[in-house]
Design an enzyme around this catalytic site. Structure first.
Site, PDB file in Angstrom:
ATOM      1  N   HIS A  11      31.653  39.025  47.979  1.00 31.59           N
ATOM      2  CA  HIS A  11      31.646  37.622  48.402  1.00 31.59           C
ATOM      3  C   HIS A  11      32.040  37.469  49.871  1.00 31.59           C
ATOM      4  O   HIS A  11      32.765  38.289  50.437  1.00 31.59           O
ATOM      5  CB  HIS A  11      32.587  36.795  47.526  1.00 31.59           C
ATOM      6  N   GLU A  89      37.451  40.007  40.208  1.00 32.31           N
ATOM      7  CA  GLU A  89      38.352  40.785  41.050  1.00 32.31           C
ATOM      8  C   GLU A  89      39.469  41.382  40.193  1.00 32.31           C
ATOM      9  O   GLU A  89      39.739  40.919  39.079  1.00 32.31           O
ATOM     10  CB  GLU A  89      38.930  39.866  42.149  1.00 32.31           C
TER      11      GLU A  89
END
Length: 248
Positions: A11, A89
């Site tokens: 990202h 994550e």
């Protein structure tokens, strides 16, 4: 049959990347810079003649929005999307929300680096109900238990089996798959793809917003070990910046 392709895209810069905070499962958004990085990532995909056929991403908005922006720039916004928590994550436990430089100063570089980059050292657990806990987050209601902390080994254990079962078979059939995820979920995947040792993985840093392409043969093997960044110069600079987090 031509080789399949995996396009790995971390990202773009998030709000907590910009303020040097541990993020983990906290659902922060992109910055304007992060949006621009995502757009550039999509433009690179288009410029290199790559045509993603399916997207896999996490349940966190910084990855979801990066994927949307990149696919729009690549004229591929219409492809199927699969979102799964296993691409999230790494959960940073009680470190979530803390400033990295302050944490390093408080606990010392050795403990800081062990928490941040070792393969099997978990940070302290985050208690249920704490400010940055996800224990009551509805997007994880179907999980038996929400993590309270994770090390990279834990991310490998949740993501790599899913990759082997759901994603790799597509690439083996010659498809081009976009994986928009996070620094540590992508480190876990690259560790598997390149057979990186538990010790050496500490030195791997994934830059934001720059596509990394792996070619996959029909038997599932990697044709280009190490992968190919679509902008190598920017990737090197970005990886160095990630490595330097923790400095004031």
């Amino acid at each position: 049959m031509s080789n399949g392709k995996l396009i790995l895209l971390r990202h773009g810069q998030s709000q907590w990347n910009s303020t040097n905070q541990f993020t983990g499962w906290v659902d922060v958004d992109l910055t304007e810079k992060g949006e621009a990085e995502a757009k550039r990532g999509g433009e690179l995909i288009k410029e290199k003649g790559l045509h993603p056929e399916v997207l896999y991403t996490s349940l966190l908005r910084r990855a979801i929005r990066t994927a949307d922006i990149a696919l729009n720039a690549a004229d591929r916004l219409w492809i199927p999307v699969i979102r799964d928590w296993r691409l999230n994550e790494r959960h940073y436990g009680a470190l979530q929300g803390l400033n990295k430089a302050d944490t390093k100063e408080k606990y010392g570089n050795e403990k800081f680096m062990a928490w941040r980059r070792s393969y099997d050292t978990r940070p302290p657990e985050l208690e249920d109900g704490a400010e940055y806990s996800q224990s009551d987050d509805p997007r994880y209601a179907n999980l038996d238990s929400v993590p309270k902390t994770e090390c990279l080994k834990d991310v490998v254990a949740r993501f790599v089996p899913y990759f082997k079962e759901e994603i790799l078979p597509r690439a083996q059939k010659g498809q081009t798959v976009l994986i928009a995820a996070h620094g540590n979920s992508l480190r876990a995947l690259v560790k598997h793809l390149d057979n990186i040792s538990d010790d050496d993985i500490a030195g791997l840093n994934i830059p934001t917003g720059i596509p990394l392409v792996y070619e996959i043969a029909e038997d599932g093997s990697v044709v280009n070990p190490g992968g190919t960044y679509l902008d190598p110069e920017a990737a090197a600079a970005g990886a160095a910046a990630v490595a330097n987090q923790g400095s004031k």
